[in-house]
Design an enzyme around this catalytic site. Structure first.
Site, PDB file in Angstrom:
ATOM      1  N   LYS A  73       0.835  -1.208   0.000  1.00 21.02           N
ATOM      2  CA  LYS A  73       0.000   0.000   0.000  1.00 21.02           C
ATOM      3  C   LYS A  73       0.867   1.254   0.000  1.00 21.02           C
ATOM      4  CE  LYS A  73      -3.846  -2.198   2.403  1.00 21.02           C
ATOM      5  NZ  LYS A  73      -4.373  -2.561   3.737  1.00 21.02           N
ATOM      6  N   GLN A  78      -4.636  -1.238   9.814  1.00 22.53           N
ATOM      7  CA  GLN A  78      -4.653  -2.602   9.274  1.00 22.53           C
ATOM      8  C   GLN A  78      -5.276  -3.567  10.286  1.00 22.53           C
ATOM      9  OE1 GLN A  78      -3.777  -3.421   6.129  1.00 22.53           O
ATOM     10  NE2 GLN A  78      -4.282  -5.565   6.466  1.00 22.53           N
ATOM     11  N   ASP A  88     -11.114   3.181   4.366  1.00 20.85           N
ATOM     12  CA  ASP A  88     -11.514   1.770   4.381  1.00 20.85           C
ATOM     13  C   ASP A  88     -13.035   1.627   4.323  1.00 20.85           C
ATOM     14  OD1 ASP A  88      -9.496  -0.171   4.370  1.00 20.85           O
ATOM     15  OD2 ASP A  88      -8.996   0.178   6.483  1.00 20.85           O
TER      16      ASP A  88
END
Ligand code: GUN
Length: 295
Positions: free
Chosen positions: A53, A97, A120
């Site tokens: 990422k 994460q 997200d």
């Protein structure tokens, strides 16, 4: 093999190039989109994701920060990090994460992220926006990537029977919400299956579009698939394999070889949905920046 391959590597690259072009067009005077990724602990798969990422973010011309912390970090300290990123004008997207260590309440952390920076799409504000069809919603990157694959490959979702295996907050539920929205990549008739579903093969055989997201290696076999179905494999599972240098290989939730004989389209693992997820995360970061800066 009769199925055509849905190439997530190529498609992901196209989308990343589109995002990079938009960033190049709109950025200037030191202003550009910024994404912060927070990694807690040493989970090797998570570390790989976060590294990819970060690299992709920089390649798109964005500002990238990766914050790595020990698994022993307290919930309070992690919440303070989120608060700091919420207040940081260089950061437009925040990604924590998952999974987080057991002693940390993930929901509490996700709810602490400013919904305007929640790239997200896991904050209840964005979940609610997605469900109600608000276009300012951040769409969770993995199901958003699946939807883009369908749209950009000319696969009709309107009126299609879409069956989703798995009801997670990260994939299954948002996938269902995307596919039932009105418009391109939507208008499907959606069924969500899970561990309590009765006669699962009968349900999956009714699918024109089958999305597998349960995390069970090669669970979907040819007898569960209707001839000509579109099969999307979100799973990434390690299976022991002494013949591989690493001692394992990656397989999806779909028994690829046999299902490919029956499907019309199929995603490979690796190289299918995975690369799309990162591309859509960048797309979301661009969206966050535009919404925050009113571009
Ligand atoms: N872990 C697995 N998938 C994801 C994702 O899309 N976002 C975050 N933050 N963590 C994940």
């Amino acid at each position: 093999m009769s199925a055509k391959i849905l190439d997530g590597v190529a498609l992901g690259k196209t989308i990343r190039a589109e995002v990079a072009a938009e960033v190049a067009r709109l950025a200037g005077n030191g202003r550009k989109p910024g994404l912060a990724a927070v990694l807690v602990g040493e989970d090797p798969a998570s570390a790989v994701y976060v590294r990819s990422k970060g690299k992709a973010t920089e390649e798109a011309g964005m500002h990238s920060e990766t914050l790595r912390h020990l698994a022993t970090i307290s919930e309070e300290d992690l919440l303070a990090i989120v608060d700091r990123l919420n207040a940081d004008p260089q950061i437009h997207g925040i990604l924590v994460q998952l999974p987080l260590p057991k002693h940390i309440d993930s929901d509490k952390v996700l709810r602490r992220i400013d919904p305007a920076k929640d790239v997200d799409g896991f904050h209840p504000v964005n979940v609610g926006k997605l469900v109600t069809g608000d276009q300012s919603a951040f769409r969770p990157a993995t199901p958003y990537g699946v939807q883009q694959m369908l749209i950009r490959s000319g696969i009709e979702t309107k009126g299609a029977n879409a069956v989703i295996l798995g009801r997670s907050n990260i994939v299954g539920k948002p996938m269902a919400n995307l596919l039932i929205q009105q418009g391109p990549g939507g208008d499907a008739t959606v069924t969500v299956c899970h561990s309590r579903t009765r006669d699962l093969p009968a349900v999956t055989r009714g699918a024109d579009i089958l999305v597998a997201a349960i995390g069970k290696a090669e669970f979907v076999t040819a007898d569960m698939v209707r001839p000509g179905a579109v099969v999307i494999d979100v799973g990434i599972n390690r299976v022991d394999d002494a013949s591989h240098p690493k001692g394992y290989r990656l397989v999806g939730d779909v028994a690829f070889a046999e299902v490919a004989e029956k499907a019309s389209w199929i995603t490979p693992v690796p190289g299918g949905v995975g690369p799309m997820t990162i591309a859509m995360l960048l797309q979301n970061t661009l969206q966050a920046w535009r919404q925050i800066e009113s571009h």
